[in-house]
Write an enzyme that holds these catalytic residues in place. Structure first.
Site, mmCIF file in Angstrom:
data_model
loop_
_atom_site.group_PDB
_atom_site.id
_atom_site.type_symbol
_atom_site.label_atom_id
_atom_site.label_comp_id
_atom_site.label_asym_id
_atom_site.label_seq_id
_atom_site.Cartn_x
_atom_site.Cartn_y
_atom_site.Cartn_z
ATOM 1 N N SER A 138 10.285 -61.977 7.309
ATOM 2 C CA SER A 138 9.295 -61.717 6.261
ATOM 3 C C SER A 138 9.054 -62.929 5.378
ATOM 4 O O SER A 138 9.975 -63.721 5.109
ATOM 5 C CB SER A 138 9.767 -60.548 5.381
ATOM 6 O OG SER A 138 8.890 -60.368 4.284
ATOM 7 N N TYR A 160 15.219 -56.789 -0.268
ATOM 8 C CA TYR A 160 14.520 -56.789 1.017
ATOM 9 C C TYR A 160 14.409 -58.210 1.570
ATOM 10 O O TYR A 160 14.780 -58.478 2.721
ATOM 11 C CB TYR A 160 13.126 -56.174 0.872
ATOM 12 C CG TYR A 160 12.251 -56.407 2.076
ATOM 13 C CD1 TYR A 160 12.524 -55.795 3.297
ATOM 14 C CD2 TYR A 160 11.147 -57.265 2.007
ATOM 15 C CE1 TYR A 160 11.730 -56.026 4.415
ATOM 16 C CE2 TYR A 160 10.350 -57.491 3.112
ATOM 17 C CZ TYR A 160 10.646 -56.876 4.315
ATOM 18 O OH TYR A 160 9.861 -57.109 5.415
ATOM 19 N N LYS A 199 1.232 -46.522 5.279
ATOM 20 C CA LYS A 199 2.179 -47.227 4.421
ATOM 21 C C LYS A 199 2.002 -46.818 2.957
ATOM 22 O O LYS A 199 2.739 -47.291 2.088
ATOM 23 C CB LYS A 199 1.982 -48.743 4.551
ATOM 24 C CG LYS A 199 2.382 -49.313 5.898
ATOM 25 C CD LYS A 199 2.060 -50.794 5.993
ATOM 26 C CE LYS A 199 2.892 -51.610 5.022
ATOM 27 N NZ LYS A 199 2.594 -53.060 5.108
#
Length: 336
Positions: A138, A160, A199
Site C-alpha cells: 500500500s 494499517y 467499500k
C-alpha cells in the site's frame, strides 16, 4: 486487454480477497481472458460484525462476483485450519489481495494478526510449490513522506500502513534467503473504478463525488482542495500491474500509481464536465490537519523497469470509463 504472455490457461489461480474491489476485478480478468484456468476466490465476505469505529470487518460482497463461474472458498485468514485446505489445491499462482484495509481502525492486534502474521503462510506456500506470489502492499506505507514517494523512504502514520510495511520487510528478508523466488509486493496508491461501491465510506472520491452530483447536490470538498493532490490510479492499470508481477523481471516491492498527482478539485470538475452540470463546489474545513496527506505521487520508474508496467489510463479517461457504473449504482443502490 491481455497484459502478459504468461500461460495462465490450464493453471490453478488463488485470489484472496476475491469478493472485494481489486480481487473481484482480477477474478473477472482471468475468467474473461483465460477460460481454461481454474480460479479460486477466497474471501471472508461481509456479515454484521464491525470494528470499534463502526466500520465493517469485511468489505467482501457477493454482488461483486455476480457472473463469476469459478470456485468460492468462504474463510477467515485467521482460521488455523485454512492452510492445510489451501495446500490441497496445488495452486500455480497466488494473488493475495485480502487484508484489513481500514486506515481508521486502530486495533493493532487484529490488524497485525490478519495482515502480517497470515502473510507468512502465503510466503511458505509459494516457496513450497515454487510459484509466484503477488500481494497487495500500500501507498499508506509512506505516510507523510516527501513526494515523489519512493520505495525505501517510508513513514507510515497508522497501523494499517505499518502492517503493510512489515509485510514488505518480510518479503525482502525472504528474497535474500531465496533469491530465485517470485514474490512481488504492489504498493497501490489511490485506486478507483468498478466494483468499489461496497467499500462504503472508504470508496474513492470519484464515486462519492459522482453520486453527490447525480443527486443534484453541490460537491463538497475540503478548503484548498485545488492544492490537495493524490496519485489516482484506475483499476485497469492495477490489474495490469498484478498480471505483469506474476512474471516479474525482478522480484521486490513496487509502486502502482501514475506518477502524476491530480487534485480533488480536478475530480469534481471533470465529473461535472462529463455529467453536464455546473453546481460549483462547497468547501468545508479539513478536520484532519496534522494527520492528512496533502500530496501523494508514486515514483514509478522502478515499476517500469522491474515489471514492465506502464500506466495507460488518465484521470479523464478513467472517469469516462467509470461513469456508466457510477450512474447505474446511483439508480440501483443509492436511490432505492
Amino acid at each position: 486487454m491481455i497484459y502478459s504472455d504468461e500461460p495462465f490457461n490450464g493453471k490453478t489461480i488463488l485470489i484472496t480477497g476475491g469478493a472485494g474491489f481489486i480481487g473481484s476485478n482480477l477474478a473477472f480478468y482471468f475468467q474473461r481472458h483465460y477460460p481454461d484456468a481454474k480460479i479460486v476466490v477466497l474471501d471472508l465476505f461481509r456479515n454484521n460484525e464491525t470494528f470499534d469505529n463502526g466500520n465493517l470487518k469485511s468489505f467482501g460482497h457477493f454482488k461483486n462476483l455476480l457472473g463469476f463461474t469459478g470456485e468460492i472458498l468462504c474463510a477467515d485468514l485467521n482460521d488455523p485450519t485454512l492452510w492445510e485446505r489451501l495446500r490441497g489445491y496445488g495452486f500455480d499462482y497466488i494473488f493475495h489481495q485480502a487484508a484489513i484495509s481500514d486506515t481508521t481502525m486502530y486495533d493493532q492486534t487484529i490488524m497485525l494478526q490478519t495482515n502480517l502474521n497470515t502473510f507468512k503462510y502465503f510466503i511458505d506456500l509459494a516457496l513450497e510449490r515454487n510459484i509466484p506470489l503477488v500481494y497487495a502492499s500500500s501507498g499508506a506505507t509512506y505516510g507523510d513522506a516527501e513526494a515523489p514517494q519512493t520505495v525505501g523512504r517510508e513513514a507510515p502514520q497508522n497501523v494499517y500502513g505499518f502492517s503493510k510495511l512489515m509485510m514488505d520487510h518480510l518479503t525482502r528478508d525472504t528474497l535474500k534467503r531465496y533469491p530465485d523466488a517470485k514474490i512481488v509486493g504492489l504498493r497501490y496508491f489511490n485506486v478507483y473504478g468498478p466494483r468499489e461501491f461496497y467499500k462504503n465510506k472508504t470508496a474513492s472520491m470519484v464515486l462519492q463525488l459522482g453520486h453527490q452530483i447525480l443527486a443534484g447536490k453541490t460537491p463538497k470538498l475540503f478548503t484548498g482542495s485545488d492544492t490537495i493532490r493524490r496519485d489516482f490510479i484506475y483499476i485497469d492499470d492495477v490489474i495490469q500491474a498484478n498480471i505483469k508481477a506474476a512474471n516479474p523481471r525482478q522480484s521486490g516491492i513496487y509502486n502502482v500509481g501514475t506518477g502524476n498527482a491530480r487534485s480533488f478539485q480536478e475530480i469534481a470538475d471533470i465529473l461535472q464536465e462529463q455529467l453536464g452540470t455546473d453546481y460549483g463546489t462547497d468547501y468545508i474545513d479539513n478536520p484532519y490537519i496534522g494527520s492528512y496527506q496533502f500530496l501523494t505521487e508514486a515514483d514509478i520508474a522502478p515499476s517500469i523497469e522491474g515489471l514492465g508496467y506502464t500506466p495507460q489510463v488518465t484521470l479523464e479517461e478513467g472517469i469516462r470509463r467509470y461513469l456508466p457504473e457510477i450512474k447505474h449504482l446511483f439508480q440501483t443502490e443509492v436511490k432505492r
